[in-house]
Design an enzyme around this catalytic site. Structure first.
Site, short mmCIF file in Angstrom:
data_model
loop_
_atom_site.label_atom_id
_atom_site.label_comp_id
_atom_site.label_asym_id
_atom_site.label_seq_id
_atom_site.Cartn_x
_atom_site.Cartn_y
_atom_site.Cartn_z
N ASP A 1 0.84 -1.21 0.00
CA ASP A 1 0.00 0.00 0.00
C ASP A 1 0.87 1.25 0.00
O ASP A 1 0.37 2.38 -0.09
CB ASP A 1 -1.01 0.00 1.15
N SER A 2 2.20 1.05 0.02
CA SER A 2 3.14 2.14 -0.22
C SER A 2 2.89 2.77 -1.58
O SER A 2 3.44 3.84 -1.88
CB SER A 2 4.59 1.64 -0.12
N ASP B 1 -1.11 -6.02 -0.28
CA ASP B 1 -1.53 -5.45 1.01
C ASP B 1 -3.03 -5.24 1.08
O ASP B 1 -3.64 -4.75 0.12
CB ASP B 1 -0.87 -4.07 1.19
N LYS C 1 -1.38 -9.37 2.80
CA LYS C 1 -0.62 -8.92 3.97
C LYS C 1 -1.47 -7.93 4.76
O LYS C 1 -2.15 -7.10 4.18
CB LYS C 1 0.70 -8.27 3.54
N GLU D 1 -1.42 -5.55 8.66
CA GLU D 1 -0.57 -5.03 9.73
C GLU D 1 -1.17 -5.30 11.11
O GLU D 1 -2.37 -5.10 11.31
CB GLU D 1 -0.37 -3.51 9.56
N GLU E 1 9.28 -4.65 10.25
CA GLU E 1 9.79 -3.37 9.76
C GLU E 1 10.41 -2.55 10.88
O GLU E 1 9.79 -2.35 11.95
CB GLU E 1 8.62 -2.60 9.12
O1 KIV Z 1 3.59 -1.15 1.67
C1 KIV Z 1 4.73 -1.61 1.57
O2 KIV Z 1 5.47 -1.34 0.62
C2 KIV Z 1 5.22 -2.48 2.64
C3 KIV Z 1 6.69 -2.73 2.69
C4 KIV Z 1 7.34 -1.57 3.32
C5 KIV Z 1 7.01 -3.99 3.40
O3 KIV Z 1 4.46 -2.92 3.44
#
Ligand code: KIV
Length: 270
Positions: free
Chosen positions: A51-52, A90, A119, A121, A188
């Protein structure tokens, strides 16, 4: 022949086998088909549609604005360019407040985006959600340490797990996520000693980002390792373009450095 030259698809059990053989797992983020293809060509094992994307593609200051529709769209783009890597996507902010909502949104990432794993969090507070998803046949990657989706609670992007108590909590969270059925874990921004301790304590592979060389694998945000990050470069990032000169060579150099243990070096660790 190195395992990354074998042209067969990476699977969740395959990653666990890599951990038990002591082979480092190479992971990177991607957001489109062209880069997915380049990552595949470099032998990346896990391609993460993070989600970056809200930050590095869309220009937001945090990941909080990324929507499930955007994640589905970009995951589908990445899937078209990806052949070998395990495709992880994500679940963005507030798309998994309950097991049912998590399952609906994870199903979209899998059915429409062609992700193979999702994924999310959080630690113990997310264990029931992980258990529910896994019970539906959805592979889950946990994410501990610095949680960018909690930035408004954290206040700033700081190293986590620095004292004994928070380190112990993180270790317990890792064990709880494993017990709930998570098949992979991202950690992280934690001290390298803690990254190593967690990696030895759990059977599932642990992918570090700013978590030291003792993790079972490494991940970086693609734009960061290509030197395209905006602002001050975080300590855990290495710009692989500096020496490589072109993108495919930089990706190969990253994969090689993760596999031979030369990245992260001491200077990239906390
Ligand atoms: O969103 C993302 O790119 C991530 C990485 C930093 C692991 O979760």
């Amino acid at each position: 022949m190195s395992s990354y030259m074998v042209n067969s698809a990476v699977t969740v059990p395959g990653l666990a086998a890599m951990k038990s053989r002591g082979e480092k797992i190479v992971a990177l983020t991607a957001y489109d088909a062209t880069f997915a293809q380049l990552l595949d060509g470099a032998g990346v094992d896990v391609t993460l549609v993070g989600d970056s994307l809200g930050m590095v593609v869309q220009g937001h200051a945090t990941t909080l604005s990324t929507t499930i529709d955007e994640m589905v769209y970009h995951t589908r783009c990445v899937a078209r360019g990806n052949k070998r890597a395990l495709l992880v996507a994500d679940l963005p902010f507030m798309t998994y407040p309950t097991p049912e909502r998590a399952a609906e949104n994870a199903a979209r990432l899998i059915r429409e985006g062609h992700a193979q794993m999702v994924k999310l969090e959080g630690g113990r507070s997310k264990a029931d959600i992980v258990r529910f998803l896994v019970g539906q046949g959805i592979p889950v990657c946990g994410h501990l340490g610095l949680l960018p989706q909690s930035i408004n609670q954290l206040g700033t992007y700081l190293v986590q797990g620095k004292d004994d108590r928070s380190g112990q909590t993180l270790l317990e969270d890792a064990l709880l996520l494993q017990e709930a059925g998570a098949g992979l874990l991202v950690i992280e921004c934690v001290p390298a000693t803690l990254g190593e301790e967690v990696s030895s304590a759990v059977d599932i592979p642990v992918i570090g980002i700013g978590a030291g060389a003792g993790c079972d694998g490494q991940v970086l945000v693609l734009h960061d390792m290509l030197g395209l990050g905006v602002g001050k470069r975080p300590r855990f990032v290495k710009d692989f373009m500096e020496e490589a000169g072109d993108i495919p060579s930089a990706l190969l150099a990253y994969a090689q450095a993760v596999r031979n243990g030369s990245f992260p070096a001491q200077e990239h660790c906390f």
